[in-house]
Every structure is written in structure tokens, then in C-alpha cells.
Enzyme design. Structure first.
Site, PDB file in Angstrom:
ATOM      1  N   HIS A  60     -32.372   4.011  -7.935  1.00  0.00           N
ATOM      2  CA  HIS A  60     -31.599   5.251  -8.007  1.00  0.00           C
ATOM      3  C   HIS A  60     -30.088   5.050  -7.941  1.00  0.00           C
ATOM      4  O   HIS A  60     -29.342   5.896  -8.428  1.00  0.00           O
ATOM      5  CB  HIS A  60     -32.004   6.197  -6.878  1.00  0.00           C
ATOM      6  CG  HIS A  60     -33.331   6.830  -7.102  1.00  0.00           C
ATOM      7  ND1 HIS A  60     -33.864   7.742  -6.231  1.00  0.00           N
ATOM      8  CD2 HIS A  60     -34.248   6.680  -8.094  1.00  0.00           C
ATOM      9  CE1 HIS A  60     -35.042   8.140  -6.671  1.00  0.00           C
ATOM     10  NE2 HIS A  60     -35.301   7.506  -7.799  1.00  0.00           N
ATOM     11  N   CYS A  98     -23.738 -10.227   7.061  1.00  0.00           N
ATOM     12  CA  CYS A  98     -23.020 -10.401   8.328  1.00  0.00           C
ATOM     13  C   CYS A  98     -24.002 -10.021   9.427  1.00  0.00           C
ATOM     14  O   CYS A  98     -25.180  -9.780   9.145  1.00  0.00           O
ATOM     15  CB  CYS A  98     -21.713  -9.614   8.379  1.00  0.00           C
ATOM     16  SG  CYS A  98     -21.841  -7.825   8.497  1.00  0.00           S
TER      17      CYS A  98
END
Length: 147
Positions: free
Chosen positions: A99, A66
Site C-alpha cells: 500500500h 538502529c
């Protein structure tokens, strides 16, 4: 090959067209959950469709776009099985996969170039989850209804 789900609002539509070309060039299969034009629309309509598709296993990963990336990221992250990461640099994409095992890449359509988007996608798709201590943290992300 991994199937990628796509979603954008009007502000992310132009970059999404570029993302489709990138995915096709790299041999990825993809499904576009909308929007289909640059006409003003609401990002939650398309973000929720993408989130549901990734949660259901219809797509292994997703890309949401967006204007700022914030709205569609907020929408996607309402889904318990989604870990959407807003990335504007390749290093952030790398760490979000390494991670956080991000399963949806979110990019800010009004703030990055197509070249930058390519670099971000290269890193996102090339990086595997490290596991280990990071899995314990990811297991704590979903909101438990058993309190």
C-alpha cells in the site's frame, strides 16, 4: 538483481551483519553505508547516506537498522524520495510495500531475532506495490515547496 543499500548505527550493527549474509544467500547485490563497528555512533550519519543513495538511484531499495528503528526511520523519512517503513512483523513489511510502496525497510535491531528479520525481509522483497488508489496517496507525501 536489485541492489540494496544498508545503514545502521552501533545498536543495529550485529543485525546488519546478519542481513548481509541473508542478502548474499539470496543473490542480492548490496552497498553498506556504515557503520563498520559496534562502537557508539550517530544513526543520522548513516541514515542520510542511505537516503541519498536510494534517492539518487544508486540502490533500488534500502535497509536501515538502529536499536529501536525509530531514529533511523525518522532520519530516512526526512528525504523527500524516501518512504521508510519501520517493520517488526512480516505483515507490516507486506503492507508497507503493498500500500505504501516503501523503498526502505527499517528494523529494530534490539527487538527482533535474526529469524524474525529473515521473515520480514522475505515479505518485504516478495511484495509488489498494488498501485491504484494507493499511488494517489503516495503522491501526497512529499512536502511541496510550491504553496
Amino acid at each position: 538483481m536489485t541492489k540494496i543499500g544498508l545503514a545502521s548505527d552501533h545498536a543495529g550493527f550485529a543485525l546488519k551483519k546478519h542481513v548481509k549474509d541473508y542478502l548474499a544467500r539470496h543473490g542480492y547485490e548490496f552497498e553498506d553505508y556504515g557503520t563498520d563497528s559496534a562502537e557508539s555512533c550517530d544513526y543520522p550519519d548513516y541514515g542520510h547516506a542511505l537516503g541519498e543513495a536510494v534517492e539518487a538511484g544508486k540502490c533500488a531499495l534500502g535497509i536501515g537498522i538502529c536499536g529501536s528503528g525509530e531514529g533511523i526511520a525518522m532520519t530516512l523519512n526526512k528525504h523527500q524520495g524516501i518512504r521508510a517503513a519501520l517493520c517488526w512483523e512480516p505483515e507490516i513489511a507486506h503492507m508497507s510495500r503493498l500500500h505504501n510502496n516503501a523503498n526502505v525497510l527499517v528494523m529494530p535491531g534490539r527487538f527482533i531475532s535474526e529469524t524474525k528479520a529473515d521473515d520480514i525481509m522475505d515479505e518485504f522483497f516478495a511484495t509488489d506495490f498494488e498501485g491504484g488508489r494507493h499511488q494517489r496517496r503516495i503522491d501526497k507525501i512529499p512536502v511541496s515547496t510550491n504553496k
